[in-house]
Design an enzyme around this catalytic site. Structure first.
Site, PDB file in Angstrom:
ATOM      1  N   ASP A  54      -6.174  60.506   9.816  1.00 50.58           N
ATOM      2  CA  ASP A  54      -6.220  61.000   8.441  1.00 50.58           C
ATOM      3  C   ASP A  54      -5.406  62.272   8.224  1.00 50.58           C
ATOM      4  O   ASP A  54      -4.953  62.913   9.179  1.00 50.58           O
ATOM      5  CB  ASP A  54      -7.688  61.233   8.024  1.00 50.58           C
ATOM      6  CG  ASP A  54      -8.539  61.801   9.161  1.00 50.58           C
ATOM      7  OD1 ASP A  54      -7.980  62.481  10.031  1.00 50.58           O
ATOM      8  OD2 ASP A  54      -9.747  61.539   9.184  1.00 50.58           O
ATOM      9  N   ASP A  88     -22.237  63.369   7.775  1.00 53.43           N
ATOM     10  CA  ASP A  88     -22.677  62.285   6.879  1.00 53.43           C
ATOM     11  C   ASP A  88     -22.407  60.904   7.488  1.00 53.43           C
ATOM     12  O   ASP A  88     -22.491  59.893   6.808  1.00 53.43           O
ATOM     13  CB  ASP A  88     -22.009  62.416   5.501  1.00 53.43           C
ATOM     14  CG  ASP A  88     -20.478  62.331   5.566  1.00 53.43           C
ATOM     15  OD1 ASP A  88     -19.935  62.058   6.661  1.00 53.43           O
ATOM     16  OD2 ASP A  88     -19.830  62.523   4.528  1.00 53.43           O
ATOM     17  N   HIS A 136     -19.546  59.791   8.737  1.00 50.89           N
ATOM     18  CA  HIS A 136     -18.224  59.199   8.519  1.00 50.89           C
ATOM     19  C   HIS A 136     -17.401  59.116   9.804  1.00 50.89           C
ATOM     20  O   HIS A 136     -17.574  59.911  10.721  1.00 50.89           O
ATOM     21  CB  HIS A 136     -17.432  59.943   7.423  1.00 50.89           C
ATOM     22  CG  HIS A 136     -16.979  61.324   7.780  1.00 50.89           C
ATOM     23  ND1 HIS A 136     -16.936  62.360   6.869  1.00 50.89           N
ATOM     24  CD2 HIS A 136     -16.507  61.870   8.943  1.00 50.89           C
ATOM     25  CE1 HIS A 136     -16.459  63.446   7.455  1.00 50.89           C
ATOM     26  NE2 HIS A 136     -16.205  63.182   8.708  1.00 50.89           N
ATOM     27  N   GLU A 176     -16.013  58.070   3.863  1.00 55.64           N
ATOM     28  CA  GLU A 176     -17.267  58.674   3.423  1.00 55.64           C
ATOM     29  C   GLU A 176     -18.270  57.576   3.035  1.00 55.64           C
ATOM     30  O   GLU A 176     -17.888  56.413   2.891  1.00 55.64           O
ATOM     31  CB  GLU A 176     -16.980  59.588   2.227  1.00 55.64           C
ATOM     32  CG  GLU A 176     -16.000  60.725   2.525  1.00 55.64           C
ATOM     33  CD  GLU A 176     -16.576  61.841   3.387  1.00 55.64           C
ATOM     34  OE1 GLU A 176     -17.402  61.546   4.289  1.00 55.64           O
ATOM     35  OE2 GLU A 176     -16.188  63.005   3.198  1.00 55.64           O
TER      36      GLU A 176
HETATM   37  C1  F6R Z   1     -10.782  63.925  11.687  1.00 52.46           C
HETATM   38  C2  F6R Z   1     -11.744  62.883  11.391  1.00 52.46           C
HETATM   39  C3  F6R Z   1     -13.161  63.206  11.052  1.00 52.46           C
HETATM   40  C4  F6R Z   1     -13.817  64.128  12.089  1.00 52.46           C
HETATM   41  C5  F6R Z   1     -15.246  64.456  11.687  1.00 52.46           C
HETATM   42  C6  F6R Z   1     -15.890  65.415  12.654  1.00 52.46           C
HETATM   43  O1  F6R Z   1      -9.523  63.383  11.960  1.00 52.46           O
HETATM   44  O2  F6R Z   1     -11.377  61.750  11.371  1.00 52.46           O
HETATM   45  O3  F6R Z   1     -13.903  62.016  10.967  1.00 52.46           O
HETATM   46  O4  F6R Z   1     -13.781  63.503  13.348  1.00 52.46           O
HETATM   47  O5  F6R Z   1     -15.263  65.003  10.410  1.00 52.46           O
HETATM   48  O6  F6R Z   1     -15.258  66.647  12.598  1.00 52.46           O
HETATM   49  P1  F6R Z   1     -15.539  67.756  13.689  1.00 52.46           P
HETATM   50  O7  F6R Z   1     -15.030  67.233  14.965  1.00 52.46           O
HETATM   51  O8  F6R Z   1     -14.740  68.952  13.231  1.00 52.46           O
HETATM   52  O9  F6R Z   1     -16.998  67.993  13.684  1.00 52.46           O
END
Ligand code: F6R
Length: 263
Positions: free
Chosen positions: A67, A136, A138, A143
């Site tokens: 992303d 959440d 994801h 989301e």
């Molecule tokens: C980022 C991504 C997100 C993160 C998730 C956890 O490329 O795809 O799904 O893996 O938001 O973020 P952290 O690792 O910062 O807790």
């Protein structure tokens, strides 16, 4: 689904790096799906160490990031482009032409998303997709409510995700409200998925993803339907798992099997 419970963040990072390195040794032109955020940082540091000290070779590896924030140019310090070069790509021997990251600053995001999907297919699809998990539930920026068959597209970020990611920005208001993300359908087509989770703030999402119903509300739960998934969670992230003892026992039993599933 293999659930590997480890002591802490460091052990999670080392274990994950070792698994990826083994896959790369088996298939030097591995197509890797990569994530950003805090979770994979330790694994990326370990990749760099393995590259420098043990000659881990990324020269044929191709990578697709999950992303990117909409509206940030690739040289913006909070963009995922910047993050990936700063934390990993600048320190290993991956070829720039083999790196693919969604672009958040294109004029027509829809055309870009279609191109990204085609490019993934052309490269043969992801062999191994690395994933973190949001509070959440994801994966990528899929989301709650994301279609389980979704493809790369623009998603509106939840308030929770904006709050969580505000730590990387000077002010919460600066966090982009939209992101381009690979879809759940795109992620599901990876031949193998490796999800990492660390810390108590991930415990609820991890429990629901592994033991709850498959639902668009917790998009990581879709992994229950994937034939080859490994989840490495540290003690804190694994604390709510109802079947924790069984997962630990099953791992010990798997070690005794002749065929080591990891190598
Ligand atoms: C980022 C991504 C997100 C993160 C998730 C956890 O490329 O795809 O799904 O893996 O938001 O973020 P952290 O690792 O910062 O807790």
């Amino acid at each position: 689904m293999r659930v590997i419970i480890v002591k802490d963040y460091q052990e999670m990072s080392k274990r994950a790096a070792k698994i990826v390195a083994n896959r790369m040794k088996r298939k030097p032109d591995l197509v890797l799906g990569l994530a950003t955020g805090s979770t994979p940082l330790g694994m990326y540091s370990e990749f760099i160490r393995m590259h420098k000290e043990e000659g881990l070779d990324f020269s044929q590896v191709r990578s697709f990031n999950l992303d990117e924030y909409c509206g940030l140019s690739s040289d913006h310090p909070q963009s995922y482009h910047y993050f990936m070069y700063d934390k990993l790509f600048n320190h290993i021997n991956i070829r720039p032409e083999n790196i693919y990251i969604p672009r958040g600053d294109v004029e027509n995001a829809h055309i870009f998303c279609e191109w990204y999907e085609k490019k993934i297919k052309k490269e043969g699809g992801m062999d191994l997709q690395i994933l973190g998990i949001g509070r959440d539930g994801h994966i990528g920026f899929n989301e709650p409510g994301s279609s389980l068959g979704s493809r790369t597209r623009i998603k509106t970020l939840t308030k929770e995700t904006i709050e969580d990611n505000a730590r990387f920005f000077k002010k919460k208001e600066e966090v982009p409200r939209y992101a381009i993300t690979m879809g759940l359908g795109t992620i599901s087509e990876a031949k193998e998925c490796l999800l990492l989770a660390s810390g108590t703030n991930k415990a609820e999402a991890i429990q629901k993803s592994i033991e709850g119903p498959v639902s668009a509300e917790i998009t990581a739960s879709l992994l229950q339907l994937h034939p080859r998934v490994m989840i490495i969670a540290d003690e804190e992230a694994a604390q709510n798992l109802r079947q924790k003892d069984y997962y630990q026992y099953a791992e010990k039993m798997a070690e005794k099997l002749e065929v080591n599933q990891e190598s």
